[in-house]
Design a protein around this motif. Structure first.
Motif, PDB file in Angstrom:
ATOM      1  N   SER A   1       0.833  -1.200   0.000  1.00 58.18           N
ATOM      2  CA  SER A   1       0.000   0.000   0.000  1.00 58.18           C
ATOM      3  C   SER A   1       0.873   1.256   0.000  1.00 58.18           C
ATOM      4  O   SER A   1       2.006   1.233   0.482  1.00 58.18           O
ATOM      5  CB  SER A   1      -0.919   0.006   1.226  1.00 58.18           C
ATOM      6  OG  SER A   1      -1.815  -1.086   1.205  1.00 58.18           O
ATOM      7  N   PRO A   2       0.348   2.360  -0.528  1.00 53.39           N
ATOM      8  CA  PRO A   2       1.140   3.597  -0.595  1.00 53.39           C
ATOM      9  C   PRO A   2       1.662   4.037   0.765  1.00 53.39           C
ATOM     10  O   PRO A   2       0.928   4.031   1.763  1.00 53.39           O
ATOM     11  CB  PRO A   2       0.134   4.613  -1.165  1.00 53.39           C
ATOM     12  CG  PRO A   2      -0.848   3.792  -1.914  1.00 53.39           C
ATOM     13  CD  PRO A   2      -0.976   2.512  -1.147  1.00 53.39           C
ATOM     14  N   ASN A   3       2.950   4.381   0.809  1.00 48.20           N
ATOM     15  CA  ASN A   3       3.609   4.954   1.983  1.00 48.20           C
ATOM     16  C   ASN A   3       3.699   4.009   3.173  1.00 48.20           C
ATOM     17  O   ASN A   3       3.975   4.446   4.291  1.00 48.20           O
ATOM     18  CB  ASN A   3       2.903   6.249   2.410  1.00 48.20           C
ATOM     19  CG  ASN A   3       2.880   7.290   1.310  1.00 48.20           C
ATOM     20  OD1 ASN A   3       3.887   7.530   0.647  1.00 48.20           O
ATOM     21  ND2 ASN A   3       1.710   7.894   1.096  1.00 48.20           N
ATOM     22  N   VAL A   4       3.480   2.697   2.943  1.00 47.17           N
ATOM     23  CA  VAL A   4       3.690   1.707   3.990  1.00 47.17           C
ATOM     24  C   VAL A   4       5.090   1.125   3.812  1.00 47.17           C
ATOM     25  O   VAL A   4       5.447   0.673   2.726  1.00 47.17           O
ATOM     26  CB  VAL A   4       2.634   0.585   3.941  1.00 47.17           C
ATOM     27  CG1 VAL A   4       2.963  -0.515   4.945  1.00 47.17           C
ATOM     28  CG2 VAL A   4       1.248   1.153   4.226  1.00 47.17           C
ATOM     29  N   ALA A   5       5.872   1.155   4.869  1.00 49.26           N
ATOM     30  CA  ALA A   5       7.260   0.709   4.786  1.00 49.26           C
ATOM     31  C   ALA A   5       7.348  -0.759   4.402  1.00 49.26           C
ATOM     32  O   ALA A   5       6.488  -1.570   4.761  1.00 49.26           O
ATOM     33  CB  ALA A   5       7.961   0.933   6.119  1.00 49.26           C
ATOM     34  N   GLY A   6       8.417  -1.112   3.685  1.00 51.61           N
ATOM     35  CA  GLY A   6       8.639  -2.482   3.272  1.00 51.61           C
ATOM     36  C   GLY A   6       7.912  -2.807   1.993  1.00 51.61           C
ATOM     37  O   GLY A   6       7.461  -1.924   1.253  1.00 51.61           O
ATOM     38  N   GLY A   7       7.765  -4.077   1.711  1.00 51.63           N
ATOM     39  CA  GLY A   7       7.048  -4.538   0.534  1.00 51.63           C
ATOM     40  C   GLY A   7       6.529  -5.931   0.795  1.00 51.63           C
ATOM     41  O   GLY A   7       7.101  -6.690   1.595  1.00 51.63           O
ATOM     42  N   ALA A   8       5.418  -6.287   0.154  1.00 48.20           N
ATOM     43  CA  ALA A   8       4.807  -7.594   0.360  1.00 48.20           C
ATOM     44  C   ALA A   8       5.714  -8.685  -0.212  1.00 48.20           C
ATOM     45  O   ALA A   8       6.032  -8.677  -1.403  1.00 48.20           O
ATOM     46  CB  ALA A   8       3.435  -7.643  -0.297  1.00 48.20           C
ATOM     47  N   GLU A   9       6.121  -9.611   0.656  1.00 48.58           N
ATOM     48  CA  GLU A   9       7.001 -10.697   0.254  1.00 48.58           C
ATOM     49  C   GLU A   9       6.455 -12.021   0.772  1.00 48.58           C
ATOM     50  O   GLU A   9       5.744 -12.062   1.785  1.00 48.58           O
ATOM     51  CB  GLU A   9       8.410 -10.483   0.813  1.00 48.58           C
ATOM     52  CG  GLU A   9       9.072  -9.195   0.353  1.00 48.58           C
ATOM     53  CD  GLU A   9      10.341  -8.895   1.114  1.00 48.58           C
ATOM     54  OE1 GLU A   9      11.342  -8.573   0.469  1.00 48.58           O
ATOM     55  OE2 GLU A   9      10.319  -8.991   2.359  1.00 48.58           O
ATOM     56  N   THR A  10       6.788 -13.087   0.107  1.00 50.17           N
ATOM     57  CA  THR A  10       6.356 -14.409   0.527  1.00 50.17           C
ATOM     58  C   THR A  10       6.814 -14.688   1.961  1.00 50.17           C
ATOM     59  O   THR A  10       7.968 -14.440   2.315  1.00 50.17           O
ATOM     60  CB  THR A  10       6.919 -15.483  -0.417  1.00 50.17           C
ATOM     61  OG1 THR A  10       6.447 -15.225  -1.740  1.00 50.17           O
ATOM     62  CG2 THR A  10       6.473 -16.871   0.011  1.00 50.17           C
ATOM     63  N   ASN A  11       5.881 -15.168   2.771  1.00 53.93           N
ATOM     64  CA  ASN A  11       6.151 -15.585   4.152  1.00 53.93           C
ATOM     65  C   ASN A  11       6.489 -14.441   5.112  1.00 53.93           C
ATOM     66  O   ASN A  11       6.991 -14.691   6.207  1.00 53.93           O
ATOM     67  CB  ASN A  11       7.268 -16.636   4.206  1.00 53.93           C
ATOM     68  CG  ASN A  11       6.891 -17.918   3.498  1.00 53.93           C
ATOM     69  OD1 ASN A  11       5.733 -18.321   3.505  1.00 53.93           O
ATOM     70  ND2 ASN A  11       7.867 -18.555   2.871  1.00 53.93           N
ATOM     71  N   ASP A  12       6.182 -13.186   4.751  1.00 55.31           N
ATOM     72  CA  ASP A  12       6.347 -12.093   5.718  1.00 55.31           C
ATOM     73  C   ASP A  12       5.402 -12.254   6.895  1.00 55.31           C
ATOM     74  O   ASP A  12       5.704 -11.892   8.020  1.00 55.31           O
ATOM     75  CB  ASP A  12       6.069 -10.745   5.054  1.00 55.31           C
ATOM     76  CG  ASP A  12       7.274 -10.181   4.334  1.00 55.31           C
ATOM     77  OD1 ASP A  12       8.366 -10.752   4.483  1.00 55.31           O
ATOM     78  OD2 ASP A  12       7.113  -9.174   3.624  1.00 55.31           O
ATOM     79  N   ARG A  13       4.187 -12.716   6.620  1.00 50.15           N
ATOM     80  CA  ARG A  13       3.127 -12.881   7.621  1.00 50.15           C
ATOM     81  C   ARG A  13       2.785 -11.566   8.311  1.00 50.15           C
ATOM     82  O   ARG A  13       2.622 -11.486   9.525  1.00 50.15           O
ATOM     83  CB  ARG A  13       3.505 -13.966   8.628  1.00 50.15           C
ATOM     84  CG  ARG A  13       3.458 -15.362   8.041  1.00 50.15           C
ATOM     85  CD  ARG A  13       3.756 -16.407   9.073  1.00 50.15           C
ATOM     86  NE  ARG A  13       5.168 -16.431   9.437  1.00 50.15           N
ATOM     87  CZ  ARG A  13       5.637 -16.886  10.587  1.00 50.15           C
ATOM     88  NH1 ARG A  13       4.801 -17.323  11.511  1.00 50.15           N
ATOM     89  NH2 ARG A  13       6.926 -16.898  10.832  1.00 50.15           N
ATOM     90  N   PHE A  14       2.673 -10.519   7.513  1.00 52.07           N
ATOM     91  CA  PHE A  14       2.213  -9.209   7.973  1.00 52.07           C
ATOM     92  C   PHE A  14       0.771  -9.359   8.461  1.00 52.07           C
ATOM     93  O   PHE A  14      -0.103  -9.842   7.733  1.00 52.07           O
ATOM     94  CB  PHE A  14       2.286  -8.237   6.791  1.00 52.07           C
ATOM     95  CG  PHE A  14       1.838  -6.838   7.066  1.00 52.07           C
ATOM     96  CD1 PHE A  14       2.650  -5.951   7.740  1.00 52.07           C
ATOM     97  CD2 PHE A  14       0.607  -6.391   6.600  1.00 52.07           C
ATOM     98  CE1 PHE A  14       2.251  -4.637   7.960  1.00 52.07           C
ATOM     99  CE2 PHE A  14       0.194  -5.096   6.802  1.00 52.07           C
ATOM    100  CZ  PHE A  14       1.017  -4.211   7.490  1.00 52.07           C
ATOM    101  N   GLY A  15       0.514  -8.971   9.703  1.00 52.35           N
ATOM    102  CA  GLY A  15      -0.807  -9.172  10.292  1.00 52.35           C
ATOM    103  C   GLY A  15      -0.872 -10.366  11.209  1.00 52.35           C
ATOM    104  O   GLY A  15      -1.954 -10.806  11.583  1.00 52.35           O
ATOM    105  N   SER A  16       0.307 -10.909  11.605  1.00 49.87           N
ATOM    106  CA  SER A  16       0.310 -12.051  12.527  1.00 49.87           C
ATOM    107  C   SER A  16      -0.456 -11.715  13.801  1.00 49.87           C
ATOM    108  O   SER A  16      -1.256 -12.498  14.301  1.00 49.87           O
ATOM    109  CB  SER A  16       1.744 -12.445  12.880  1.00 49.87           C
ATOM    110  OG  SER A  16       2.461 -12.869  11.744  1.00 49.87           O
ATOM    111  N   LYS A  17      -0.188 -10.532  14.339  1.00 43.72           N
ATOM    112  CA  LYS A  17      -0.943 -10.007  15.477  1.00 43.72           C
ATOM    113  C   LYS A  17      -1.091  -8.511  15.288  1.00 43.72           C
ATOM    114  O   LYS A  17      -0.224  -7.859  14.704  1.00 43.72           O
ATOM    115  CB  LYS A  17      -0.252 -10.308  16.801  1.00 43.72           C
ATOM    116  CG  LYS A  17      -0.251 -11.779  17.160  1.00 43.72           C
ATOM    117  CD  LYS A  17       0.310 -12.023  18.539  1.00 43.72           C
ATOM    118  CE  LYS A  17       0.242 -13.504  18.876  1.00 43.72           C
ATOM    119  NZ  LYS A  17       0.778 -13.798  20.236  1.00 43.72           N
ATOM    120  N   ILE A  18      -2.175  -7.970  15.791  1.00 46.72           N
ATOM    121  CA  ILE A  18      -2.402  -6.535  15.691  1.00 46.72           C
ATOM    122  C   ILE A  18      -2.941  -6.013  17.016  1.00 46.72           C
ATOM    123  O   ILE A  18      -3.634  -6.715  17.752  1.00 46.72           O
ATOM    124  CB  ILE A  18      -3.363  -6.155  14.541  1.00 46.72           C
ATOM    125  CG1 ILE A  18      -4.687  -6.920  14.650  1.00 46.72           C
ATOM    126  CG2 ILE A  18      -2.726  -6.410  13.198  1.00 46.72           C
ATOM    127  CD1 ILE A  18      -5.686  -6.528  13.570  1.00 46.72           C
TER     128      ILE A  18
END
Length: 471
Positions: free
Chosen positions: A87-104
């Protein structure tokens, strides 16, 4: 800040490959943030869901976060935003096995009047370090960019930085801090946190005390009546070979840990466990409720009452064998898999929702699942007046004729429509459903309940929708 919980949740799939973020209309001018989950400052709590298994632009288990925006009638499925690391201005980039959203978790981390979302990515690699958390910043227009924070350690290949985290002003300087736990450390990260990615000084509290502990959960809240935020760390104590609670008292010099630690009975495994701090008896001290789904036969909730020096060493345990609690304690019910605190009937006492996602209903062999609401009162949490909600509850729509559903794998009590009574939000991730049960003067009801699906939100027909909720 509303009662805070941390829990081990099932992963989910919210996004089809390449799905782009959805827009949300801007509200009126933002007022001071009253709620830790009002991300656009319109005065209504919003609903955030994390999904570590989302496929993004063809990258499996990249992960995503979905926000359903609040209104006077509660969360509105027609107004929603999907955020990924693409998404715009969100640090990093979507990569396989990042598991962004594991806990919030949610809090107004930079005190600008808009709540923010803290999102962990347990699989993300940054140099030699594994695990990050990202702060998605709230704004008048909704979520606006995100800053990433990595382990302060010099090398951390397998430590799962930010395996769990909590927020609070632990040194009473007016700036929220973050405490996170991983395999090797308890990181006390001082504010201010800024959109440029800066944070204050960081201290590892684990070696300070020199104990061999494996921290699994951390939960924050106001316990001692002095007005400063405190926190508790829950994990395995190798010295005594049992599960312990370590209390950290907030102070002007930062968190201080008294020498006392409290043992939890029959709790060898914290996988599938949640915790929250709330003043269930309204005596001014915050109490700790820990749901340990693999505690003994069928699971239990352990309650430690708050005092002026921390938590009492006396542990009260509630289960489906407790008088007044519906059902029967059975092996593998996973009672306590997730917990959330809120006042469901408007009597001023916080209550506790307890998920038991593998509860079997009737003669069905499948794991249908159930949620039990335990009532708070002058004596604290008891089984008196507790109620169970499941697919046999009138008005709750669901695929009762199907196999495993895991109703109650994730639970949330929140007064989204501000009527003084918390609604019950419960997921059924095995069939991709999220249920919102209205609050009434007698507690949540299935009558008039709403069921959300990934397809209904325009995300395609995907299983496991709604498995992780931010509390």
């Amino acid at each position: 800040m509303p009662p805070r919980k941390r829990t081990s949740l099932l992963a989910a799939a919210l996004l089809a490959a390449g799905l782009t973020p959805l827009a949300v209309s801007a509200p009126a001018d933002a007022a001071a943030a009253r709620y830790a989950d009002d991300f656009n400052g319109d005065g209504y709590p919003d609903l955030a869901l994390g999904d570590s298994l989302a496929t993004v632009a063809g990258r499996k288990q990249a992960g995503a976060v979905l926000v359903v925006w609040g209104t006077a009638s509660g969360p509105d499925p027609a107004r929603r935003t999907v955020i990924t690391q693409n998404s715009p201005n969100v640090a990093g980039g979507a990569e396989t096995n990042d598991r962004f959203g594991s806990k919030i978790t949610t809090a107004d981390l930079n005190t600008d009047g808009y709540a923010d979302i803290l999102v962990t990515a347990l699989g993300e690699r940054v140099g030699s370090r594994t695990g990050t958390f990202t702060v998605l910043w709230g704004s008048r227009a909704g979520v606006s960019g995100g800053s990433q924070y990595t382990s302060p350690g010099t090398s951390c290949r397998t430590c799962n930085f930010a395996a769990d985290l909590a927020v609070g002003d632990f040194n009473a300087d007016g700036r929220p801090d973050v405490v996170s736990v991983d395999d090797d450390a308890i990181w006390y990260q001082r504010g201010p946190f800024t959109k440029s990615g800066a944070r204050g000084t960081v201290t590892n509290l684990d070696p300070v005390h020199g104990e061999d502990m494996d921290a699994s959960l951390v939960v924050s809240g106001k316990v001692t009546k002095d007005g400063t935020a405190d926190f508790a760390v829950i994990g395995y104590d190798a010295d005594t070979r049992g599960t312990r609670v370590w209390f950290y008292k907030g102070s002007a010099s930062g968190p201080v840990r008294p020498p006392k630690k409290v043992a939890l009975p029959a709790s060898p495994d914290l996988v599938g466990s949640g915790a929250t701090i709330a003043d269930f008896d309204r005596n001014g001290y915050g109490d700790l409720a820990v749901g340990v789904s693999r505690s003994g036969l069928g699971g239990a909730v352990h309650v430690l009452k708050g005092t002026s020096t921390g938590f009492s060493s006396t542990v009260t345990s509630l289960s489906q064998n407790t008088s007044g609690v519906p059902g029967t304690r059975e092996a593998n019910d996973y009672f306590g898999y997730d917990v959330s605190a809120g006042d469901v009937n408007g009597d001023g006492y916080p209550d506790l929702a307890v998920g038991a996602p593998t509860e079997v209903l009737g003669t069905r062999p499948a794991s249908s699942g159930a949620v039990t609401v335990l009532r708070g009162g002058a004596s604290g949490l008891t089984g008196t007046g507790s109620r169970q909600y499941d697919y046999t509850t009138p008005g709750v729509e669901g695929p009762f004729d199907q196999g495993d559903t895991w109703f109650g794998a994730s639970v949330l009590l929140r007064d989204h429509n501000r009527d003084g009574r918390a609604e019950l939000v419960a997921s059924s991730p095995e069939v991709g459903l999220l249920h919102l049960l209205p609050g009434t003067s007698s507690g949540p009801t299935g009558t008039g309940s709403t069921t959300l699906t990934a397809a209904g939100l325009g995300l395609g027909s995907l299983p496991y929708f709604g498995a992780a909720l931010a509390d």
